[in-house]
Design a protein around this motif. Structure first.
Motif, mmCIF file in Angstrom:
data_model
loop_
_atom_site.group_PDB
_atom_site.id
_atom_site.type_symbol
_atom_site.label_atom_id
_atom_site.label_comp_id
_atom_site.label_asym_id
_atom_site.label_seq_id
_atom_site.Cartn_x
_atom_site.Cartn_y
_atom_site.Cartn_z
ATOM 1 N N SER A 433 38.612 -66.544 64.614
ATOM 2 C CA SER A 433 37.631 -67.420 63.967
ATOM 3 C C SER A 433 36.404 -66.638 63.537
ATOM 4 C CB SER A 433 37.226 -68.553 64.916
ATOM 5 O OG SER A 433 38.335 -69.339 65.284
ATOM 6 N N PHE A 434 35.919 -65.744 64.395
ATOM 7 C CA PHE A 434 34.708 -64.979 64.075
ATOM 8 C C PHE A 434 34.955 -64.017 62.914
ATOM 9 C CE2 PHE A 434 33.273 -65.434 68.772
ATOM 10 C CZ PHE A 434 32.940 -66.745 68.526
ATOM 11 N N LEU A 674 44.514 -71.843 67.160
ATOM 12 C CA LEU A 674 43.715 -72.922 67.749
ATOM 13 C C LEU A 674 44.609 -74.075 68.196
ATOM 14 C CD1 LEU A 674 40.954 -74.139 68.405
ATOM 15 C CD2 LEU A 674 40.850 -74.996 66.055
ATOM 16 N N LEU A 675 45.602 -74.432 67.375
ATOM 17 C CA LEU A 675 46.517 -75.507 67.753
ATOM 18 C C LEU A 675 47.282 -75.160 69.028
ATOM 19 C CD1 LEU A 675 47.987 -76.573 64.284
ATOM 20 C CD2 LEU A 675 46.486 -77.926 65.761
ATOM 21 N N TRP A 720 36.089 -70.872 81.988
ATOM 22 C CA TRP A 720 37.067 -69.889 81.535
ATOM 23 C C TRP A 720 37.035 -69.738 80.013
ATOM 24 C CZ3 TRP A 720 37.997 -67.346 85.579
ATOM 25 C CH2 TRP A 720 38.098 -67.974 86.821
ATOM 26 N N ILE A 721 36.750 -70.840 79.325
ATOM 27 C CA ILE A 721 36.594 -70.755 77.871
ATOM 28 C C ILE A 721 35.351 -69.941 77.533
ATOM 29 C CG2 ILE A 721 36.150 -72.117 75.778
ATOM 30 C CD1 ILE A 721 37.866 -74.329 77.008
ATOM 31 N N LEU A 722 34.278 -70.105 78.312
ATOM 32 C CA LEU A 722 33.075 -69.292 78.111
ATOM 33 C C LEU A 722 33.378 -67.816 78.341
ATOM 34 C CD1 LEU A 722 30.025 -68.949 77.659
ATOM 35 C CD2 LEU A 722 29.697 -69.417 80.110
ATOM 36 N N GLY A 759 30.502 -72.978 69.684
ATOM 37 C CA GLY A 759 30.120 -74.277 70.226
ATOM 38 C C GLY A 759 31.023 -75.391 69.733
ATOM 39 N N PHE A 760 31.425 -75.294 68.451
ATOM 40 C CA PHE A 760 32.331 -76.312 67.907
ATOM 41 C C PHE A 760 33.684 -76.268 68.615
ATOM 42 C CE2 PHE A 760 35.800 -77.233 64.931
ATOM 43 C CZ PHE A 760 35.533 -78.569 64.667
ATOM 44 N N ILE A 761 34.200 -75.058 68.842
ATOM 45 C CA ILE A 761 35.486 -74.934 69.538
ATOM 46 C C ILE A 761 35.364 -75.438 70.967
ATOM 47 C CG2 ILE A 761 37.197 -73.267 70.388
ATOM 48 C CD1 ILE A 761 36.575 -71.577 67.899
#
Length: 788
Positions: A433-434, A674-675, A720-722, A759-761
């Motif tokens: 994404s980045f 992402l899916l 963990w996502i962080l 943040g959106f993710i």
């Protein structure tokens, strides 16, 4: 018996429909991506491997005033002279880089995107290209001869014989003399039409040693062990012809099988070549997507079976053997894999044209039926075996008593495996994404950057004429155009600016060097048409006899050796010119190219032959209608000369279509990742919540609110996502900056935008976790705890 297993598998899949859908989504995306990457790998690593003889292309390293240029452009005399002077060279062939022509007319209708190339009759024999129709011995020996591919013939002549039919290219008539079989998709030379080099000779194209038209040169050698000695002789010939104090050319040879993936260092190479870096990026992304989807599938299906240990243990009590349970599970896994294979194959058929276009490849499913079957059977069989065995370890290792008591540890309560998968999945989501956002921002920057000249409301009329029109005819047309309402300025030029210009060598002042400079030939209204300003000196006079000996230059030119300020003498082809002014900087090349010295002249007739573009600055509320008026006026005065209108804004945007392609491919793979990650998060969270249903009820009984319980689950996974976000930042930063470094005009990475996207993710993850937890936290605790 087998029917029972089949019905049991169907019933179990339907019973756990949420798990089934999640597994099918991830597996379908993973298998589809993996099949494409598998076929992509097979195609890309097997380019030009079908020749029975060793064939080499000659590449050149040109040193001009200390600046190095690497290319595969041979001058026309090279091949014949090398073969004549070097005994070990058995044969040679030449062909120019295939290019897309917008000047191809059939039955008076213009067709764009036809890939053409120029060669001679011997090319057909060198590469052993058979003609499906036509005489191979005489084809391309006349200036009007052309050959067409079988797909071209099928497209334009489906029900008739095309031999002898006329086509129009650049305003001249050609005759179809033969049909050749389409080039294999793994050939680096792809073309629809072959024209004859005799046409170049008849129209006085420069075909000498010192520039002009250039070609790819291919050689065959008699003795492989003598190739180094032959190469030394080639370089001796080049040294004798080209060696000067500020100019030298050194040749090297490249096996034809290496051209596709080992030519990224060459400028202006065939458009089918690919760098190893690009190749490995695509392969790596595909492997990662497959790995993520398979890990998801394995963990979630294993967790599902962990929930069913009691049921499976009861089956053993009632006489089911371990192999029966294993077979039943294998049927269940096979059904899911078979469905995923079917859907992934259909999905790939639909998305394949998009991937081929954006990745500049030619993967065709019809070319690899056996490979596709082997891939699906291999991956499917391996998955079935591994999942069936892994998912039943809890039944095999646990005693019947512990299984019936629910004391199995296959799906570990500590969740190390699922946490590791979660971190890996979201790290990949963040990285893709980045980088995708960085590509998008760079693309927008290039589209919006000030180019230093006025290009809004400007159109260019491209004169597709083989002969240069007399200046009087152009001047007459110019005066007629000025009478049209909305026309502000009309000018002539040799090329369109902003798209790249031709380059020539010039001697500046007393310097002995001949630096390479971009050259633009214009009339005296050109600067006004594009809003260009003179920053020092003066512009051209109104006297053409004076102007023909004057140059305007840019700032980069003033930094060259020999510059002595305004009035500096410049020599080109033994003619002397004087620099009278310095024009304000503007981007005459596209923004992916370095700034170069520029010379602007009003006398195109020696170097260029004449003006090829009529530039019109206008003010009109209906540009399309205005363009039609210009075209109609041209057709009335010159019905025999084709033209094509380009709006400058659109032409400049097309400079970066390749970048938009990268952006779209990045978005495509990013969405897939992402899916898979969200599906994995859904499945892992769901199993975790179901296992902790009693814990949730106890917390509710002891006073915890719904919000506190939902916050507890979100906090458990968001940490963990962080962590995956923090891991992704330095990796994406490295690859993003490495990609940006190739642009002379580039942005800085927008880290704030990265954090917003992250943040959106994270918000999407919170919504997913909350959705799963909502039903459990709203369940009456008494219904859960009454059996305790």
């Amino acid at each position: 018996m087998y029917k029972i297993y089949f019905n049991l598998a169907i019933r179990n899949l339907w019973k756990n429909y949420q798990n089934t859908l999640i597994n099918l989504l991830g597996l379908t995306l993973g298998l589809g991506s993996a099949l494409f990457i598998f076929l992509f790998y097979h195609l890309e690593t097997n380019f030009d491997n079908y020749y029975n003889e060793d064939i080499y292309r000659v590449n050149y390293k040109l040193n001009w005033n200390g600046k190095i240029y690497n290319h595969a452009h041979a001058n026309y005399p090279h091949g014949a002279n090398f073969k004549e002077d070097i005994d070990n060279i058995e044969d040679y062939a030449i062909i120019d880089n295939p290019f897309e022509s917008n000047s191809f007319y059939l039955n008076n209708e213009n067709y764009k995107g036809i890939k053409m190339s120029v060669t001679n009759n011997h090319y057909l024999h060198f590469f052993n290209i058979p003609l499906l129709k036509g005489n191979k011995e005489t084809a391309l020996k006349n200036k009007e001869d052309i050959l067409i591919s079988s797909s071209f013939a099928q497209r334009f002549y489906p029900n008739e014989d095309p031999i002898g039919k006329e086509v129009e290219i650049y305003g001249d008539q050609f005759l179809i003399k033969g049909i050749f079989q389409d080039q294999p998709t793994n050939s680096h030379l792809q073309y629809d039409v072959l024209t004859s080099i005799e046409f170049m000779k008849a129209n006085d194209y420069f075909l000498g040693w010192g520039g002009g038209s250039v070609f790819n040169l291919y050689l065959k050698f008699k003795h492989e062990n003598e190739i180094p000695n032959s190469l030394a002789k080639i370089n001796k010939i080049l040294k004798d012809k080209y060696e000067e104090d500020n100019y030298s050319v050194v040749a090297s040879i490249q096996p034809i099988t290496d051209i596709h993936l080992k030519s990224s260092h060459l400028e202006y190479d065939v458009d089918t070549s690919r760098s190893y870096e690009n190749y490995w990026v695509i392969i790596s992304i595909g492997i990662i997507i497959l790995a993520l989807s398979l890990l998801n599938f394995t963990v979630l299906y294993t967790a599902q079976k962990d929930e069913e240990v009691q049921t499976l243990s009861l089956m053993k009590i009632y006489g089911a053997h371990q192999r029966d349970i294993l077979f039943s599970t294998s049927v269940e896994v096979s059904l899911m894999i078979a469905f995923a294979v079917f859907v992934s194959f259909l999905g790939l058929i639909l998305i394949l044209p998009f991937l081929n276009q954006q990745l500049n490849t030619q993967v065709q499913l019809s070319n690899y039926p056996l490979l596709i079957l082997l891939f699906y059977f291999g991956v499917g069989g391996l998955l079935t075996f591994l999942l069936s065995y892994t998912s039943l370890r809890g039944v095999k290792k646990s005693s019947l008593v512990s299984s019936l008591n629910g004391n199995t540890q296959l799906f570990n309560s500590k969740g190390r495996g699922e946490k590791a998968i979660l971190i890996l999945q979201f790290a990949m989501v963040f990285i893709l994404s980045f980088i995708g956002l960085t590509i998008y921002n760079q693309h927008q920057y290039l589209l919006k950057k000030d180019l230093g000249f006025q290009h809004e409301n400007v159109l260019a009329l491209n004169l597709k004429a083989l002969r240069d029109l007399p200046q009087k005819e152009l001047d007459t047309f110019k005066q007629e155009v000025k009478k049209i309402a909305g026309v502000e300025t009309v000018s002539f030029s040799s090329q369109m600016i902003g798209l790249g210009l031709t380059q020539n060598g010039y001697k500046i002042g007393d310097s002995e060097k001949f630096p390479n400079c971009s050259a633009l030939f214009v009339d005296t209204d050109f600067l006004d048409c594009f809003g260009l300003k003179i920053k020092d000196g003066e512009t051209f006079t109104s006297n053409p006899n004076i102007n023909k000996h004057q140059y305007l230059v840019n700032d980069a030119f003033t930094k060259l050796d020999g510059w002595e300020g305004l009035g500096t003498k410049v020599q080109r082809n033994e003619d002397d010119f004087k620099v009278v002014g310095i024009v304000s900087d503007f981007s005459f090349n596209d923004l992916t190219k370095e700034e170069m010295p520029l010379i602007i002249s009003t006398y195109p007739y020696k170097d260029w032959g004449g003006f090829r573009y009529i530039n019109i600055k206008y003010s009109s509320a209906n540009p399309i209608s205005f363009a039609h008026k210009i075209e109609d006026l041209w057709k009335k005065d010159h019905p025999d000369i084709r033209t094509q209108v380009f709006f400058y804004d659109n032409a400049l945007m097309n400079n970066y279509n390749w970048l938009q392609g990268q952006q779209q491919v990045g978005l495509f793979f990013g969405i897939i990742t992402l899916l898979i990650a969200i599906a994995g998060l859904w499945g892992i969270t769901r199993f975790s919540v179901l296992k902790r249903t009693k814990e949730v009820s106890l917390r509710r009984v002891n006073g915890a609110t719904r919000g506190q319980v939902i916050l507890l689950f979100n906090k458990s996974y968001l940490q963990w996502i962080l962590l995956s976000f923090l891991i992704a930042i330095p990796i994406a930063n490295y690859f993003g900056n490495d990609w940006l470094s190739s642009f002379p005009n580039r942005i800085s990475i927008d880290y704030i935008a990265w954090f917003i996207l992250g943040g959106f993710i994270a918000l999407l993850s919170i919504v997913t976790i909350t959705k799963i937890c909502w039903k459990v936290v709203n369940t009456n605790p008494s219904e859960v705890l009454r059996d305790l």
